[in-house]
Design an enzyme around this catalytic site. Structure first.
Site, PDB file in Angstrom:
ATOM      1  N   ASP A  13     -37.013 -32.177  -8.921  1.00 16.91           N
ATOM      2  CA  ASP A  13     -37.273 -31.959 -10.333  1.00 16.91           C
ATOM      3  C   ASP A  13     -35.917 -31.680 -10.978  1.00 16.91           C
ATOM      4  O   ASP A  13     -34.940 -31.394 -10.281  1.00 16.91           O
ATOM      5  CB  ASP A  13     -38.219 -30.765 -10.505  1.00 16.91           C
ATOM      6  N   ASP A  15     -35.314 -29.924 -14.604  1.00 11.37           N
ATOM      7  CA  ASP A  15     -35.224 -28.705 -15.406  1.00 11.37           C
ATOM      8  C   ASP A  15     -35.522 -27.479 -14.558  1.00 11.37           C
ATOM      9  O   ASP A  15     -36.566 -27.398 -13.908  1.00 11.37           O
ATOM     10  CB  ASP A  15     -36.201 -28.777 -16.581  1.00 11.37           C
TER      11      ASP A  15
END
Length: 211
Positions: A13, A15
């Site tokens: 991922d 963020d």
């Protein structure tokens, strides 16, 4: 702490895992909702983090009873992002980890709920890193993704683009919705929660680490 089975590919991922953008999200969102006398804190954010933008916006508007539409919130946020998001810095250890994995010949991917224009803003100062270290980058607005996290679609697409079996992939995530998506994809998952998040929401992760 070790994973239960070997892996050959790593899917990140972005963020809150690679880039320190969650702080910016919080500040920008508070600036918007503060105009209506509302407070954006972790009791709200914890249910939004990691999800597609429109899903998060709908939750925010409904929960805080904002007198604007989700689309209006996103439009206002996008304007502020133009100046704020390019300042995002890598999180501690992120670049060192991708470098170490590449040195061991491990193919890497990014699977982010961010749409491509927002991804480009966030990574503007770090394109050499993202272009150089990640074989595959999948953004949330890819037309091949029917459902956002916590559905497994984005991780399954990343694995397919890597040419990897989902069972041989490990996902690194900070959001409960991302952990659920990785699990639904049949992948192992390492969680890196924000310190403010309830660790009990990461019981489905194979490993939970502090950074």
């Amino acid at each position: 702490m070790r994973l239960a089975r070997p892996v050959t590919h790593v899917i990140f991922d972005m963020d809150g895992v690679l880039l320190d953008t969650e702080r910016i999200y919080t500040e920008v969102t508070q600036a918007i909702v503060g105009r209506f006398g509302k407070t954006y804190d972790w009791s709200v954010k914890s249910h939004m983090i990691g999800r597609p933008a429109i899903d998060s916006a709908r939750y925010l508007v409904a929960t805080l009873e904002l007198p604007i539409t989700p689309e209006q919130y996103l439009a206002e946020r996008e304007v502020i992002f133009e100046t704020r998001m390019p300042a995002a810095e890598p999180l501690p250890g992120a670049r060192e980890l991708t470098t170490a994995l590449l040195a061991r010949g491990v193919p890497l991917a990014v699977a982010t709920s961010s749409a491509r224009p927002v991804f480009d803003l966030k990574t503007r100062r770090h394109r050499a890193w993202f272009d150089g270290d990640f074989r595959v980058i999948v953004t949330g607005d890819d037309p091949r993704i029917a459902r956002g996290k916590p559905a497994p679609d984005i991780f399954l697409l990343a694995a397919r683009e890597l040419g990897a079996s989902p069972a041989m992939c490990v996902v690194i995530e900070d959001a409960p919705s991302g952990v659920a998506a990785a699990r639904a994809a049949g992948m192992q998952v390492i969680a890196v929660p924000d310190p403010a998040m309830d660790r009990g929401r990461y019981d489905d992760a194979d490993v939970v680490v502090g950074s």
